[in-house]
Design a protein around this motif. Structure first.
Motif, PDB file in Angstrom:
ATOM      1  N   GLY A  54      -3.915  -3.497  -0.494  1.00  0.00           N
ATOM      2  CA  GLY A  54      -2.855  -3.172  -1.438  1.00  0.00           C
ATOM      3  C   GLY A  54      -3.217  -3.481  -2.887  1.00  0.00           C
ATOM      4  O   GLY A  54      -4.388  -3.713  -3.236  1.00  0.00           O
ATOM      5  N   VAL A  55      -2.183  -3.525  -3.702  1.00  0.00           N
ATOM      6  CA  VAL A  55      -2.379  -3.713  -5.137  1.00  0.00           C
ATOM      7  C   VAL A  55      -2.742  -5.149  -5.470  1.00  0.00           C
ATOM      8  O   VAL A  55      -3.200  -5.429  -6.589  1.00  0.00           O
ATOM      9  CB  VAL A  55      -1.099  -3.297  -5.897  1.00  0.00           C
ATOM     10  CG1 VAL A  55      -0.838  -1.823  -5.681  1.00  0.00           C
ATOM     11  CG2 VAL A  55       0.107  -4.112  -5.404  1.00  0.00           C
ATOM     12  N   GLY A  56      -2.540  -6.075  -4.565  1.00  0.00           N
ATOM     13  CA  GLY A  56      -2.894  -7.456  -4.822  1.00  0.00           C
ATOM     14  C   GLY A  56      -1.805  -8.197  -5.578  1.00  0.00           C
ATOM     15  O   GLY A  56      -0.824  -7.619  -6.053  1.00  0.00           O
ATOM     16  N   ILE A  57      -2.001  -9.508  -5.698  1.00  0.00           N
ATOM     17  CA  ILE A  57      -1.047 -10.387  -6.384  1.00  0.00           C
ATOM     18  C   ILE A  57      -1.773 -11.032  -7.563  1.00  0.00           C
ATOM     19  O   ILE A  57      -2.847 -11.628  -7.391  1.00  0.00           O
ATOM     20  CB  ILE A  57      -0.503 -11.468  -5.434  1.00  0.00           C
ATOM     21  CG1 ILE A  57       0.126 -10.811  -4.194  1.00  0.00           C
ATOM     22  CG2 ILE A  57       0.512 -12.355  -6.130  1.00  0.00           C
ATOM     23  CD1 ILE A  57       0.537 -11.803  -3.137  1.00  0.00           C
ATOM     24  N   PRO A  58      -1.224 -10.956  -8.761  1.00  0.00           N
ATOM     25  CA  PRO A  58      -1.870 -11.591  -9.914  1.00  0.00           C
ATOM     26  C   PRO A  58      -2.018 -13.094  -9.699  1.00  0.00           C
ATOM     27  O   PRO A  58      -1.182 -13.730  -9.046  1.00  0.00           O
ATOM     28  CB  PRO A  58      -0.911 -11.277 -11.066  1.00  0.00           C
ATOM     29  CG  PRO A  58      -0.160 -10.073 -10.622  1.00  0.00           C
ATOM     30  CD  PRO A  58      -0.023 -10.196  -9.140  1.00  0.00           C
ATOM     31  N   PRO A  59      -3.074 -13.698 -10.239  1.00  0.00           N
ATOM     32  CA  PRO A  59      -3.313 -15.136 -10.016  1.00  0.00           C
ATOM     33  C   PRO A  59      -2.167 -16.013 -10.495  1.00  0.00           C
ATOM     34  O   PRO A  59      -1.883 -17.040  -9.875  1.00  0.00           O
ATOM     35  CB  PRO A  59      -4.600 -15.403 -10.807  1.00  0.00           C
ATOM     36  CG  PRO A  59      -5.266 -14.076 -10.925  1.00  0.00           C
ATOM     37  CD  PRO A  59      -4.169 -13.059 -10.994  1.00  0.00           C
ATOM     38  N   GLU A  60      -1.487 -15.614 -11.604  1.00  0.00           N
ATOM     39  CA  GLU A  60      -0.424 -16.462 -12.121  1.00  0.00           C
ATOM     40  C   GLU A  60       0.813 -16.450 -11.226  1.00  0.00           C
ATOM     41  O   GLU A  60       1.681 -17.323 -11.342  1.00  0.00           O
ATOM     42  CB  GLU A  60      -0.038 -16.020 -13.538  1.00  0.00           C
ATOM     43  CG  GLU A  60       0.533 -14.609 -13.611  1.00  0.00           C
ATOM     44  CD  GLU A  60      -0.553 -13.555 -13.754  1.00  0.00           C
ATOM     45  OE1 GLU A  60      -0.218 -12.394 -14.041  1.00  0.00           O
ATOM     46  OE2 GLU A  60      -1.758 -13.915 -13.588  1.00  0.00           O
ATOM     47  N   MET A 118       0.862  -1.194   0.000  1.00  0.00           N
ATOM     48  CA  MET A 118       0.000   0.000   0.000  1.00  0.00           C
ATOM     49  C   MET A 118       0.897   1.243   0.000  1.00  0.00           C
ATOM     50  O   MET A 118       1.094   1.873   1.051  1.00  0.00           O
ATOM     51  CB  MET A 118      -0.922  -0.016   1.226  1.00  0.00           C
ATOM     52  CG  MET A 118      -1.917  -1.174   1.236  1.00  0.00           C
ATOM     53  SD  MET A 118      -3.082  -1.122   2.618  1.00  0.00           S
ATOM     54  CE  MET A 118      -1.966  -1.491   3.965  1.00  0.00           C
ATOM     55  N   PRO A 119       1.486   1.627  -1.136  1.00  0.00           N
ATOM     56  CA  PRO A 119       2.414   2.783  -1.160  1.00  0.00           C
ATOM     57  C   PRO A 119       1.737   4.091  -0.800  1.00  0.00           C
ATOM     58  O   PRO A 119       2.390   5.014  -0.313  1.00  0.00           O
ATOM     59  CB  PRO A 119       2.931   2.775  -2.598  1.00  0.00           C
ATOM     60  CG  PRO A 119       1.903   2.041  -3.383  1.00  0.00           C
ATOM     61  CD  PRO A 119       1.328   1.012  -2.470  1.00  0.00           C
ATOM     62  N   ASP A 120       0.441   4.201  -1.042  1.00  0.00           N
ATOM     63  CA  ASP A 120      -0.293   5.436  -0.730  1.00  0.00           C
ATOM     64  C   ASP A 120      -1.026   5.349   0.598  1.00  0.00           C
ATOM     65  O   ASP A 120      -1.889   6.199   0.885  1.00  0.00           O
ATOM     66  CB  ASP A 120      -1.294   5.736  -1.855  1.00  0.00           C
ATOM     67  CG  ASP A 120      -0.602   5.953  -3.200  1.00  0.00           C
ATOM     68  OD1 ASP A 120       0.547   6.462  -3.187  1.00  0.00           O
ATOM     69  OD2 ASP A 120      -1.188   5.590  -4.225  1.00  0.00           O
TER      70      ASP A 120
END
Length: 652
Positions: A563-569, A538-540
């Motif tokens: 936060g920005v989350g993690i891509p499924p792959e 969460m940079p902001d």
């Protein structure tokens, strides 16, 4: 002396001791009441004298007032008034004449000088010190006995006449202890006689009852001998000891010892088997239920509640003893399939069904025949398995296998690379020493390249050291800790950094403690890695939730970020060593956290959404640790044992 006689004497002696104590309490309570009655009666006499003294002073001062306003003139007028009033002296003499406990009555001034008294020798003399009857009345029974029946003494009851809030005259009534003794002795003797007769009657009754109560011991001994012979505890024939005249109590004791030894041997084996079974059930993810022939549950594992959709805080122990129809609802998919399989009475092996919430579940039925009582006593073992949990377990095993392979690889690589790096650094420092700083331009350029090489070698050395640290075996210092306190310490450590990065952390913890057996420092490191990982996502700034809860016999911690989350792959690779999506990340934190949880017998899972338009965007790390063995496990053991004993009792 026979043991039966000893028991009768013991019962009689115990009864005598009890009656003796009660009799002593009875006599002491009577003595206390009599002293209170005497004190109350004499207190009335004191107030009567006090009233006459007041009247005498008022009448005397009106008839002969003081010659001046000095204290000496007032004192002389009061003395004349008291001595001139015959009514006061008549009351005082009447009290001494007719009261059985009063020795004398007197009136003194504030300095203790006797002004009037029924004892002529005491007038104009200093009053002697006397103990207060109130102190004896409020004192312990031992002091009351010493005062009343000890050496003769005079006790005092006093009442003061005040002038301007200050004691002016004091009325004293002296009660002699010998008078009290003479008054109390008749009823005290009657009380002692009554207590003695009661003790004698109680002893005789206790002896008779004990003798009558012990008569059935011979019949009990014979029945116990039959029971022990039937169990093989006594090899001799039944009629060998009937002709003997041994003590019945001794025979019963010996027989009970034999039965106790046999029961202890069987109980030890049962306890060891039950402990092993409970340990397996505590960590088993499959739901396991054992039903008796009448479809009553005698064993239930923790994971059963998950398949029944029960609340997380609902104890599974209450399912023990319930019937099959009470556990599985007929209108549910799982209940319908299980009840139908039980009704058919056949074996079921890994039958797959889909629950209402979409979960894939397999259940199996295994019939267990004890081989003793025929088909009517067949027990049934029901096993429930969640296919999603099986897949998740396979994934965890794969991750663990990868980490183990990486550990073995890093241990070898670190050892092989460390020595060449040390030699290269040594020779590079020698080369740097031979270059003259600030000399020829060519040498200046060479110096710059040497510095670059030195920096890169230091970075490579740090990488190798990290590999060595990760592959080094960890020594665990396991202690029981409240997981809430462990989380609280980590929150204090990260509070300043979270505030600096505008991250607001909320901790949701239950009121009851979550006791786990862990290495507190390693667990703090694992939690710290998860919190910092969420903060960096969460940079902001944003909100982060740390939720603690109990899931049956596991403590669960969830770290939820926005936060920005993690891509499924990328999700299957996040626990791999050196894998990271951050520009400045090392790729070690999550791998180290996963390893720490593995060492503690825990498990970790992650779910994430990287869709910017989703309201559930963010990442949730969930890990669970087994709770320390405590009251929950003990209650389940007791419930299971009770159900088994109930079933055995019904069969017998």
């Amino acid at each position: 002396m026979r043991l039966k006689t000893k028991l009768v004497l013991a019962a009689t002696g115990l009864t005598f001791a009890i009656v003796l104590v009660l009799s002593a309490l009875f006599v002491s309570e009577l003595l206390r009441q009599r002293i209170e009655q005497t004190a109350a009666a004499n207190d009335v006499l004191v107030h009567e004298v006090w009233l006459e003294t007041r009247k005498a002073v008022e009448a005397g001062l009106r008839a002969n007032p003081p010659v001046d306003k000095s204290d000496a003139a007032l004192h002389e007028a009061v003395v004349n008034a008291l001595r001139s009033q015959t009514a006061l002296s008549d009351v005082m003499n009447t009290i001494v004449r007719y009261s059985p406990t009063v020795q004398d009555v007197s009136v003194t001034d504030a300095h203790g000088l006797t002004l009037v008294s029924t004892d002529p020798d005491a007038v104009d003399d200093k009053a002697v010190f006397r103990f207060s009857l109130a102190s004896v009345q409020n004192g312990p029974i031992s002091r009351q006995m010493r005062v009343v029946f000890g050496r003769p003494r005079v006790l005092d009851i006093s009442q003061s006449l005040e002038r301007n809030g200050v004691p002016f005259l004091v009325v004293h009534v002296g009660v002699r202890s010998t008078f009290l003794k003479n008054t109390y002795e008749p009823w005290l003797l009657d009380a002692l006689i009554f207590a003695s007769l009661a003790a004698l009657a109680a002893m005789l009754s206790a002896g008779l009852l004990a003798n009558v109560a012990l008569r059935p011991l011979e019949a009990i001994s014979a029945r116990l001998e039959i029971l022990t012979r039937a169990a093989g505890a006594i090899p001799e024939r039944l009629g060998e000891s009937r002709g003997t005249r041994t003590d019945e109590v001794v025979r019963v004791t010996r027989t009970l010892d034999r039965l106790g030894e046999q029961m202890r041997t069987q109980e030890a084996g049962y306890t060891a088997l039950q402990a092993n079974l409970n340990q397996m059930l505590d960590t088993l993810r499959d739901g396991v239920l054992l039903f008796t022939a009448d479809r009553r549950a005698v064993m239930v594992s923790d994971a059963v509640a998950y398949f029944l959709g029960a609340p997380l805080n609902e104890d599974h122990e209450k399912l023990v003893g319930m019937r099959l129809e009470e556990i599985f609802a007929p209108d549910s998919v799982l209940g319908e399939a299980v009840l139908e399989a039980f009704a058919e009475g056949s074996q079921v092996s890994a039958q797959a069904i889909t629950l209402e919430d979409g979960r894939q579940v397999q259940f199996s039925l295994d019939r267990i025949d004890d081989g003793l009582s025929g088909a009517g006593n067949v027990t049934t073992l029901l096993t429930l398995r969640d296919m999603e949990s099986v897949a998740q377990l396979g994934q965890e095993i794969e991750v663990a296998r990868r980490l183990a392979a990486i550990g073995r690889l890093t241990a070898g690589v670190g050892h092989e690379v460390k020595n060449p790096i040390n030699a290269m650094v040594l020779h590079l420092e020698l080369l740097r020493g031979k270059l003259v700083p600030g000399g020829v331009e060519a040498f200046g350029g060479a110096q710059r390249h040497v510095d670059i090489l030195a920096g890169e070698m230091q970075r490579l050395d740090r990488v190798v050291q990290t590999l060595a640290d990760f592959s080094r075996p960890m020594e665990l210092h396991l202690r029981e800790h409240d997981l809430r306190q462990v989380v609280g310490i980590v929150m204090e450590l990260t509070a300043a950094e979270m505030q600096e990065n505008q991250v607001h952390v909320v901790v949701n913890a239950p009121r009851e403690p979550l006791t786990v057996r862990v290495d507190a420092q390693l667990m703090q490191q694992a939690l710290l890695n998860l919190l910092l990982n969420g903060m960096q996502a969460m940079p902001d700034g944003g909100a982060m939730v740390v939720r603690l809860r109990r899931d049956h016999h596991f403590a669960v911690v969830e770290v939820i970020d926005e936060g920005v989350g993690i891509p499924p792959e990328l999700l299957p690779r996040i626990f791999e060593l050196y894998f990271t999506t951050k520009p400045k990340g090392s790729g070690i934190g999550l791998a180290m956290t996963y390893r720490i949880l593995q060492l503690h017998g825990g498990a970790m899972e992650v779910r994430s959404s990287a869709d910017p338009s989703s309201v559930e965007r963010g990442t949730t790390f969930t890990f669970r640790l087994p709770l320390a063995a405590g009251a929950a496990t003990e209650s389940r053991k007791a419930a299971a044992a009770g159900a088994v004993q109930k079933e055995l009792g019904e069969r017998v």
